[in-house]
Design a protein around this motif. Sequence first.
Motif: not given
Length: 80
Positions: A67-79
């Motif tokens: 969950n934390d990795m997916l959240r970080a990825s979405l944050h980096l993508a600006g989503r």
Amino acid sequence: MGSFISLAEAGAGQGLAHTPEQIGARRRGRPAGTTQAVTKEPVKLRLDADVLAALRASGDGWQTRINDMLRASLHLAGRI
């Protein structure tokens, strides 16, 4: 750490000891008041076997780390 007492001390009322009734009265699961404000939704997710093995090998809490990795990825993508 807490200090340990002997059975004799517990029987004499010295120290804290739980009776079988107190132990049996405990509720299973999380203690009251520990629920999160935002609940998580259960999902079925298909992962490659090697990815899943690596995540599980990292120890307990691997689902939270996903969950934390997916959240970080979405944050980096600006989503989010």
